[in-house]
Motif scaffolding. Structure first.
Motif, short mmCIF file in Angstrom:
data_model
loop_
_atom_site.label_atom_id
_atom_site.label_comp_id
_atom_site.label_asym_id
_atom_site.label_seq_id
_atom_site.Cartn_x
_atom_site.Cartn_y
_atom_site.Cartn_z
N GLN A 194 -6.96 -15.36 13.30
CA GLN A 194 -6.17 -16.52 12.89
C GLN A 194 -4.92 -16.78 13.73
OE1 GLN A 194 -7.40 -18.42 10.23
NE2 GLN A 194 -9.11 -17.02 10.49
N LYS A 195 -4.51 -15.81 14.54
CA LYS A 195 -3.28 -15.97 15.31
C LYS A 195 -3.50 -15.77 16.81
CE LYS A 195 -0.17 -14.42 11.61
NZ LYS A 195 0.91 -13.44 11.26
N SER A 196 -4.73 -15.94 17.26
CA SER A 196 -5.05 -15.80 18.69
C SER A 196 -4.61 -14.46 19.25
CB SER A 196 -4.40 -16.94 19.50
OG SER A 196 -4.92 -18.18 19.12
N SER A 197 -4.76 -13.42 18.44
CA SER A 197 -4.41 -12.04 18.84
C SER A 197 -2.93 -11.87 19.13
CB SER A 197 -5.23 -11.60 20.06
OG SER A 197 -6.59 -11.50 19.72
N MET A 198 -2.10 -12.67 18.49
CA MET A 198 -0.64 -12.52 18.60
C MET A 198 -0.14 -11.66 17.44
SD MET A 198 0.46 -14.29 21.23
CE MET A 198 0.16 -15.76 22.23
N VAL A 199 0.42 -10.51 17.75
CA VAL A 199 0.95 -9.61 16.73
C VAL A 199 2.47 -9.59 16.84
CG1 VAL A 199 0.92 -7.25 15.83
CG2 VAL A 199 -1.13 -8.22 16.90
N GLU A 200 3.16 -9.63 15.71
CA GLU A 200 4.61 -9.67 15.71
C GLU A 200 5.20 -8.49 16.48
OE1 GLU A 200 2.60 -9.92 13.21
OE2 GLU A 200 3.22 -11.43 11.75
N ARG A 201 6.29 -8.74 17.20
CA ARG A 201 6.90 -7.72 18.05
C ARG A 201 7.37 -6.50 17.27
NH1 ARG A 201 7.78 -9.62 23.18
NH2 ARG A 201 7.73 -11.88 23.45
N HIS A 202 7.93 -6.73 16.07
CA HIS A 202 8.50 -5.60 15.34
C HIS A 202 7.45 -4.57 14.95
CE1 HIS A 202 6.94 -6.59 11.32
NE2 HIS A 202 7.19 -7.86 11.58
N VAL A 204 -2.04 -0.29 14.05
CA VAL A 204 -1.20 -1.49 14.07
C VAL A 204 -0.20 -1.40 15.21
CG1 VAL A 204 0.49 -2.85 12.80
CG2 VAL A 204 -1.49 -1.91 11.60
N THR A 205 0.43 -0.23 15.37
CA THR A 205 1.42 -0.06 16.42
C THR A 205 0.81 -0.23 17.81
OG1 THR A 205 2.66 1.50 15.04
CG2 THR A 205 3.11 1.55 17.40
N GLY A 206 -0.31 0.45 18.06
CA GLY A 206 -0.97 0.31 19.35
C GLY A 206 -1.46 -1.10 19.61
N SER A 207 -1.99 -1.75 18.58
CA SER A 207 -2.45 -3.13 18.72
C SER A 207 -1.28 -4.06 19.05
CB SER A 207 -3.13 -3.59 17.44
OG SER A 207 -4.27 -2.80 17.15
N ALA A 208 -0.15 -3.84 18.39
CA ALA A 208 1.04 -4.67 18.66
C ALA A 208 1.54 -4.48 20.09
CB ALA A 208 2.14 -4.33 17.66
N TYR A 237 2.24 -7.02 25.14
CA TYR A 237 2.12 -6.88 26.59
C TYR A 237 1.37 -8.08 27.16
CZ TYR A 237 0.96 -4.83 31.15
OH TYR A 237 0.82 -4.59 32.50
N GLY A 238 0.24 -8.41 26.54
CA GLY A 238 -0.54 -9.55 27.00
C GLY A 238 0.21 -10.86 26.87
N ARG A 239 0.98 -11.01 25.79
CA ARG A 239 1.76 -12.23 25.63
C ARG A 239 2.88 -12.33 26.66
NH1 ARG A 239 3.94 -13.62 19.75
NH2 ARG A 239 4.52 -11.42 19.85
N GLU A 240 3.52 -11.19 26.95
CA GLU A 240 4.63 -11.18 27.90
C GLU A 240 4.19 -11.60 29.30
OE1 GLU A 240 8.46 -11.15 28.60
OE2 GLU A 240 7.71 -10.45 26.66
#
Length: 594
Positions: A103-111, A138-142, A147-150
């Motif tokens: 639902q979020k295009s694999s975007m996970v919140e930074r925190h 969750v941590t590894g996925s974030a 990284y991919g978003r950056e």
């Protein structure tokens, strides 16, 4: 952006420009594996030393009642940290990552790169009866996602790096790189090409090396295999698989039932945490092995020292006869799900990975020991305890390959591969009949938010109505005259007109083909009203409808355009042509992760 962060980013930007996409992905997988592996090391170390200091270790607080009080303190502290520093919540469990993918295009919140490390360390360190594997996933996925978003990677590559971070986390926690890779494939990204295996493998290996080099053996969960497989025990392993399947169904349904009761008090954060902590404390008072993740108890079952599980328990007063131990272990298998769900639902952070293994070890031990006590056969209880872990893990997580290879890796050998496969497959087959979705995916599936191996469904899940609404249709009021409608037709490029009231409610629609004959009768321009000409739309699309539901409405109505409403308010139209155009773009974007 801090100066140190800029210095770190500049070399990677240079690499991004001067390497091919494939080379950059391989380099990225190393960095993500290293970061996720170090995060897992930090988490395991924090929990280990908090646990040692508070409960066991040098027995600084050598009173059983502390085993009751500390878990409640841990849950309250976790809730306090979340409320103070993460006001929007942190989102718990692997389901949260699956939701981000779909639902979020694999975007996970930074925190989430650090919030789950902190909160799960507090919960589990103080004795919360939950596992650390879901938080580290969750941590590894974030880490992978951000990284991919950056570096502005596309959805396909960002999803692959997200999965690489999860694989590295699992690999580091268990020192099991194969299980990490299989977990990413079975649970997170089922649609994957062969070329995607390389980044996953690299990240998992790097993550496993981090824990292998840094962590001491007593921090990692490792079982020294003592028994060998005997072919004559295969029928008993099949029966164990059936038992594990039944226990997995019980586990899944009890978790959802308990969570439902706690959700009714979601707004009462601190009272819920206090009540949950007290309930958890009472369970631990009756069953001390429920304190913490439970890996120490698994080691006792595997080494056939189950009598030590009664230590600090009120049942120790009755001695340690075989039937008492058997009943205690069987009860542990049943109540662990209550302890874990209460820990998480009341505000603590953790997952069901380690608890599934705990229940599996208890189930396997119980099965083998009762067969032996009844003189039916002479089964190796340690082997059945280990294989039982794979059975429950396979059933609860719907990940049989992960379960098989995880237990094989943490036992340091593959001599139990056949019984592991028999039990995991039997359990999975039985669970799949009663529960088509895993514990982590059931709620997402019910809401239509789950990606599937079916490419069409996957893309439909990603597509959103809000991105497809067309607003260039010219609205007209129901009390407008035919003459006004003709003027509107003259300046419009569409052949469809929504009839909208003053308060923006949709009254009907007008099709040009339905008014073509009367529109040339000028004598009726001031006589006929739009309300007399409009028709009811063949179907209505709500703003929050899933795309699968929208496509079903198109198929059933035969229409090419359908109006979109939010409640009763008119927003615009959605057309098949815009959906097909968006579909083609997403198909190119998401095909073959890698």
């Amino acid at each position: 952006m801090s100066y140190s962060y800029k210095k770190t980013k500049i070399p990677l930007l240079w690499l991004r420009r001067h390497t091919s996409d494939r080379e950059f992905m391989l380099i990225s997988s190393v960095l993500i594996g290293l970061t996720a592996g170090l995060a897992a090391v930090v988490l395991k170390t924090m929990v280990h030393y908090i646990h040692v200091l508070l409960a066991y270790g040098n027995r600084l607080l050598d009173q059983p009642y502390w085993l009751v009080v500390f878990p409640m303190i841990g849950i309250l502290l976790t809730v306090l940290v979340v409320r103070l520093f993460f006001k929007r919540g942190i989102g718990r469990g692997t389901a949260n990552i699956l939701y981000s993918i779909s639902q979020k295009s694999s975007m996970v919140e930074r925190h989430k790169m650090y919030s789950h490390v902190v909160t799960s360390a507090i919960t589990a360190g103080f004795g919360g009866s939950a596992g650390l594997e879901s938080p580290i996933v969750v941590t590894g996925s974030a880490i992978g996602s951000n990284y991919g978003r950056e570096y502005h990677l596309n959805y396909r590559d960002r999803t692959l790096l997200l999965a690489s971070g999860a694989a590295a986390g699992i690999a580091a926690v268990f020192n099991a790189p194969i299980a990490g890779v299989l977990f990413a494939i079975e649970v997170l990204i089922t649609d994957i090409s062969i070329s995607a295996f390389i980044p996953l493998i690299i990240s998992a290996v790097v993550g496993a090396l981090c824990s292998k080099i840094i962590l001491q053996e007593d921090v990692l969960f490792y079982i020294g295999q003592r028994e060998i497989f005997a072919a004559e025990h295969v029928p008993f392993y099949v029966l164990l698989g059936i038992l594990c399947g039944m226990m997995s169904v019980y586990y899944t349904r009890m978790v959802l039932l308990i969570e439902e009761h706690f959700e009714a008090y979601e707004a009462k954060v601190y009272p819920r945490a206090l009540v949950g902590g007290m309930l958890l404390g009472l369970l631990i008072m009756l069953f001390p092995p429920l304190f913490g993740e439970g890996y120490d108890s698994i080691l006792l079952l595997e080494s056939e020292n189950a009598a030590q599980l009664l230590q600090d328990s009120w049942l120790a007063f009755f001695g340690t006869n075989e039937w008492l131990i058997l009943g205690f272990v069987g009860a542990l298998a049943l109540v662990k799900v209550f302890a874990t769900t209460i820990t998480i639902a009341s505000g603590g952070n953790g997952g069901n990975f380690a608890p599934s293994m705990f229940v599996g070890a208890c189930s396997g031990f119980f099965f083998a020991r009762i067969v032996n006590l009844l003189n039916i056969s002479n089964l190796p209880t340690s082997s059945f305890a280990m294989v039982g872990m794979a059975g429950i893990l396979s059933g609860v997580m719907h990940a049989p390959l992960t379960a098989v290879f995880l237990i094989a890796e943490i036992t340091g050998g593959y001599t139990l591969m056949i019984p592991l496969m028999v039990v995991a497959a039997s359990s999975y087959a039985m669970v799949k009949y009663f529960e088509p979705y895993s514990l982590d995916t059931k709620k997402l599936a019910q809401k239509g938010q789950l990606l599937t191996p079916n490419k069409d469904r996957t893309i439909l899940h990603i597509m959103k109505i809000s991105h497809l609404i067309e607003t260039e249709f010219q609205p007209i009021a129901p009390d407008a005259t035919l003459g006004e409608l003709v003027q509107l037709i003259a300046c419009s490029r569409r052949n469809l007109f929504p009839v909208v009231t003053a308060d923006k409610k949709l009254a009907g629609v007008l099709l040009l083909e339905n008014v073509r004959e009367i529109m040339f009768k000028t004598e009726k321009y001031n006589v006929v009203k739009v309300a007399e000409l409009m028709i009811k739309p063949p179907a209505i699309v709500q703003y929050d409808d899933s795309m699968a539901s929208v496509m079903k409405k198109f198929d059933e109505s035969g229409a090419w355009n359908l109006p979109v409403l939010r409640g009763e308010t008119y927003l615009g139209f959605v057309s098949k042509s815009s959906i097909f155009t968006k579909y083609r773009k997403l198909l190119i974007k998401t095909t073959n992760v890698a």
